[in-house]
Design a protein around this motif. Structure first.
Motif, short mmCIF file in Angstrom:
data_model
loop_
_atom_site.label_atom_id
_atom_site.label_comp_id
_atom_site.label_asym_id
_atom_site.label_seq_id
_atom_site.Cartn_x
_atom_site.Cartn_y
_atom_site.Cartn_z
N PRO A 116 0.87 -1.16 0.17
CA PRO A 116 -0.31 -0.22 0.45
C PRO A 116 0.87 0.97 -0.13
O PRO A 116 1.87 1.64 0.80
CB PRO A 116 -0.77 -0.09 1.60
N LEU A 117 1.34 2.79 -0.87
CA LEU A 117 2.01 3.38 -1.27
C LEU A 117 1.07 4.96 -1.71
O LEU A 117 -0.58 4.40 -2.15
CB LEU A 117 2.66 3.32 -2.36
N PRO A 118 0.78 5.46 -0.93
CA PRO A 118 0.18 7.23 -0.92
C PRO A 118 0.08 7.20 -2.32
O PRO A 118 0.86 7.27 -3.17
CB PRO A 118 1.54 7.47 -0.28
N ALA A 119 -1.39 7.72 -2.71
CA ALA A 119 -2.04 8.42 -3.66
C ALA A 119 -1.45 9.86 -3.66
O ALA A 119 -2.07 10.32 -2.99
CB ALA A 119 -3.38 7.74 -4.00
N GLN A 120 -1.67 10.59 -5.20
CA GLN A 120 -1.51 11.98 -5.35
C GLN A 120 -2.59 12.08 -6.28
O GLN A 120 -3.61 11.22 -6.26
CB GLN A 120 -0.55 11.70 -6.48
N GLY A 121 -3.32 13.13 -5.64
CA GLY A 121 -4.69 13.54 -5.87
C GLY A 121 -5.46 13.99 -5.14
O GLY A 121 -5.52 13.01 -3.75
N PRO A 122 -6.85 13.83 -5.74
CA PRO A 122 -8.10 13.64 -4.69
C PRO A 122 -8.55 12.02 -4.24
O PRO A 122 -7.97 11.20 -5.09
CB PRO A 122 -9.07 14.55 -5.36
N GLY A 123 -9.17 11.93 -3.69
CA GLY A 123 -9.81 10.70 -3.66
C GLY A 123 -9.10 9.76 -1.60
O GLY A 123 -8.99 10.80 -1.09
N ARG B 155 -11.91 -0.57 -1.94
CA ARG B 155 -12.47 1.25 -2.12
C ARG B 155 -12.78 2.08 -0.72
O ARG B 155 -12.65 3.24 -0.24
CB ARG B 155 -14.02 1.18 -2.43
N ARG B 156 -13.00 0.80 0.57
CA ARG B 156 -12.09 1.43 2.07
C ARG B 156 -11.29 2.77 2.20
O ARG B 156 -11.27 3.42 2.75
CB ARG B 156 -12.73 0.73 3.35
N HIS B 157 -9.77 2.02 1.82
CA HIS B 157 -8.74 2.43 1.84
C HIS B 157 -7.58 2.48 0.29
O HIS B 157 -7.06 3.80 0.61
CB HIS B 157 -7.94 1.54 2.23
N PHE B 158 -8.43 2.36 -0.83
CA PHE B 158 -7.69 2.54 -1.61
C PHE B 158 -8.12 3.45 -3.45
O PHE B 158 -9.91 3.59 -2.75
CB PHE B 158 -7.22 1.23 -2.67
N GLU B 159 -7.64 4.23 -3.95
CA GLU B 159 -8.02 5.00 -4.71
C GLU B 159 -8.26 4.24 -5.73
O GLU B 159 -6.74 3.76 -6.26
CB GLU B 159 -7.60 6.54 -5.08
N PRO B 160 -9.09 4.12 -6.78
CA PRO B 160 -8.33 3.54 -8.30
C PRO B 160 -7.00 4.14 -9.08
O PRO B 160 -7.11 4.61 -9.06
CB PRO B 160 -9.21 3.48 -8.85
N GLY B 161 -5.92 3.34 -9.51
CA GLY B 161 -5.11 3.31 -10.33
C GLY B 161 -5.67 3.80 -11.64
O GLY B 161 -6.69 3.67 -11.78
N PRO B 162 -4.86 4.84 -12.23
CA PRO B 162 -5.10 5.38 -13.28
C PRO B 162 -5.26 4.05 -14.45
O PRO B 162 -4.33 3.31 -14.59
CB PRO B 162 -4.22 6.26 -14.70
N ASP B 163 -6.59 4.73 -15.87
CA ASP B 163 -6.39 3.20 -16.98
C ASP B 163 -5.37 3.82 -17.74
O ASP B 163 -5.52 3.76 -18.82
CB ASP B 163 -7.71 3.87 -17.13
N VAL B 164 -3.73 2.77 -17.46
CA VAL B 164 -2.84 2.29 -18.26
C VAL B 164 -2.76 1.37 -17.90
O VAL B 164 -2.24 1.01 -17.22
CB VAL B 164 -1.89 3.90 -18.16
#
Length: 566
Positions: free
Chosen positions: A87-94, A127-136
């Motif tokens: 589990p690593l930090p996400a950038q941006g909102p969410g 989804r309680r803890h994680f933000e979906p990653g980009p569609d790449v």
């Protein structure tokens, strides 16, 4: 030619240092085998799933330290790429975290991919803890092989039914030679075959070889079976790791096929998995073994009634922990038959388990006298029946507290479904082994144990006797419940429904449809539905049970207590 190592390991949730040590040892073995790529499973750094530990600042600091330790270790094996999950930090909102796949090489992070599809159904709540990653699509060339990466659920939506995004489409556009999927896929009946079907179909559709790496081990209610595999577009599944065991194995991939490290063809993979009863046995034994070990228990205690549920629980506990680490206690009351005690004695002799006797008649009588003295009315009926169960539960907890044994509950799924159990009595304990087995399956698994042993582990007298709680004179389970072959089919439809395996769903729904052709059958189904709803409060307070079916009580079935259930 790419040489790669699958690390199918038994991680402990929250044991960052221990999990790092496991991955480092696997990496050393991979390097010794000449591998260029080590593949660990989803969230291998923390174990799956750390849940609200992810909200603890101190836990995330340990995650950072663990990742740094992995990077340091990778510097000592500079020729090896390490695929790990964290589990690593996400950038941006969410949400503030991503469920992340990292590729480490010589101390550096050379690729980072965030899981796109986050399951929030059944037992999952990512989804309680994680933000979906980009569609790449994320790809990396190792030698002459172009490799793409995904994480578990990302590969389960190729049919497009559950999410708008299909990561396989993006991967196909990237035109890799190989797809590596890291997973934490819990086991239930039929799950192995479901994985093969879904990833086999995706491999054929997109013309992509896939390497699927899973973890093993018991984590509270869930059990992970491993069974990591490799699949090719035209051949299907061509390799499978061991099931219910750790397995660090090395393969070669030449761009079109997988072979052994010597270049030989791999053994054929049987399309069918374990027979149902063998699967239940393996799942429960591993689940108990890991639950006890992770919670600091080496011994278990079980109340032995002389009935089938406690007999099966004792047999499975003896297999998981060793018979010398399991204790049984028989607690006869004034209503207990002589056969109950005699059958407990015979059972424990066959299993090699120590049996203690603690009669409860005097204790129950003392409670009854004091109740009448205090409240001016005799203790009778259901209250007296439940008192006996609660006295037994108290004795078992006293033993657990005094001697340090894990108390195992003995309720099956049929009884738990309709509340045919006593809160703070036979529901006491730390773990239920057979709480996801219907009563008819309890009998079937007991017969399986005898057949595979070639002798009676569970005495035939226990298998033959009519089920009874023995809390009142002449009491039988059928006094309160429909016969179990009828009840179990109704419960399968009402509790699991479409989640049943196809053949089982067809059989159960057809049975219930026939039942509802007359008024008595409709009334029976309605009664069972009401019993399920009324007893949600009991299930909410019960200990965890080991999940073996697609929908088990606990995290996989979240129902309100104070609600109208139609």
């Amino acid at each position: 030619m790419l040489k790669l190592t699958l690390a199918q390991l038994d991680y402990t949730i929250g044991d960052i240092e221990g999990n790092v040590a496991k991955m480092v040892e696997a990496a050393r073995r991979a390097a010794e085998a000449g591998s260029e790529l080590l593949v660990c499973s989803e969230l291998s750094l923390t174990g799956y799933h750390p849940a609200d530990l992810l909200d603890e600042p101190a836990f995330m600091q340990r995650v950072d330290a663990g990742l740094a330790a992995l990077q340091d270790a990778s510097r000592t094996l500079p020729g090896l790429h390490w695929v790990v999950g964290a589990p690593l930090p996400a950038q941006g909102p969410g949400k503030r975290l991503h469920n992340t796949l990292l590729v480490l090489k010589a101390g550096e992070v050379v690729l980072r991919y965030a899981k796109q599809l986050l399951p929030t159904y059944n037992i999952f709540d990512e989804r309680r803890h994680f933000e979906p990653g980009p569609d790449v699509a994320k790809v990396l060339r190792i030698g002459t092989t172009q490799i793409a990466f995904m994480i578990c659920e990302d590969g389960w939506n190729d049919g497009g039914a559950d999410y708008q995004v299909n990561p396989f489409e993006r991967l196909r556009d990237a035109a890799p030679d190989l797809v590596v999927s890291i997973n934490a896929s819990p086991s239930d009946i039929g799950k192995r075959e479901q994985r093969h079907q879904i990833f086999g179909a995706a491999s054929r559709r997109h013309r992509l070889p896939i390497l699927y790496v899973n973890q093993i081990g018991g984590h509270d209610q869930l059990v992970f079976d491993g069974a990591s595999f490799a699949v090719l577009p035209d051949e299907g599944v061509v390799y499978e790791a061991r099931r219910f065991e750790e397995d660090v194995s090395t393969l070669c991939f030449d761009g079109t096929r997988f072979t052994s490290t010597e270049g030989n063809a791999l053994p054929a993979v049987p399309p069918g998995g374990l027979p149902t009863m063998a699967f239940y046995r393996a799942q429960i034994v591993l689940g108990l073994r890991d639950y006890a070990r992770r919670c600091g228990f080496s011994r278990a205690v079980v109340g032995s009634s002389g009935g089938i549920d406690s007999a099966l629980t004792l047999a499975l506990a003896a297999e998981a922990l060793g018979p010398d680490q399991v204790v049984a206690i028989t607690m006869p009351s004034r209503y207990s038959s002589a056969g109950s005690v005699d059958d407990s004695v015979a059972l424990c002799h066959k299993l090699g388990i120590e049996l203690h006797t603690h009669p409860i008649a005097d204790t129950v009588a003392a409670y009854s006298r004091q109740f009448e003295a205090s409240f001016g009315r005799p203790l009778e009926g259901l209250a007296l029946e439940n008192l006996q169960a609660r006295v037994r539960g108290t004795i078992l907890m006293e033993y657990s507290n005094s001697f340090g044994h894990l108390l195992l509950t003995t309720g099956n799924k049929s009884e738990i479904s309709v509340g045919y159990c006593t809160l703070y009595g036979d529901t006491n304990g730390g773990l239920g082994l057979i709480g996801d087995l219907y009563k008819t399956e309890v009998f079937a698994l007991s017969r399986h144990l005898n057949e595979t042993a070639g002798r009676e582990l569970i005495p035939q007298a226990i298998l033959d006797k009519e089920p009874s709680a023995e809390l009142a004179p002449g009491q039988k389970d059928t006094d309160s419940l429909p016969p179990y072959p009828v009840l179990d089919e109704v419960l399968k439809v009402l509790i699991e429904g479409r989640r049943l395996p196809p053949a089982e769903y067809e059989a159960a729904t057809s049975f219930v449809a026939r039942l509802q052709q007359d008024e008595a059958g409709r009334a029976l189904v309605s009664r069972v539905r009401g019993m399920i709803a009324r007893n949600e409060y009991k299930r909410r307070q019960a200990p965890p049970i080991i999940r073996v079916r697609s929908r088990a009580f606990g995290t996989g079935r979240q129902m309100p207590i104070a609600a109208v259930h139609l």
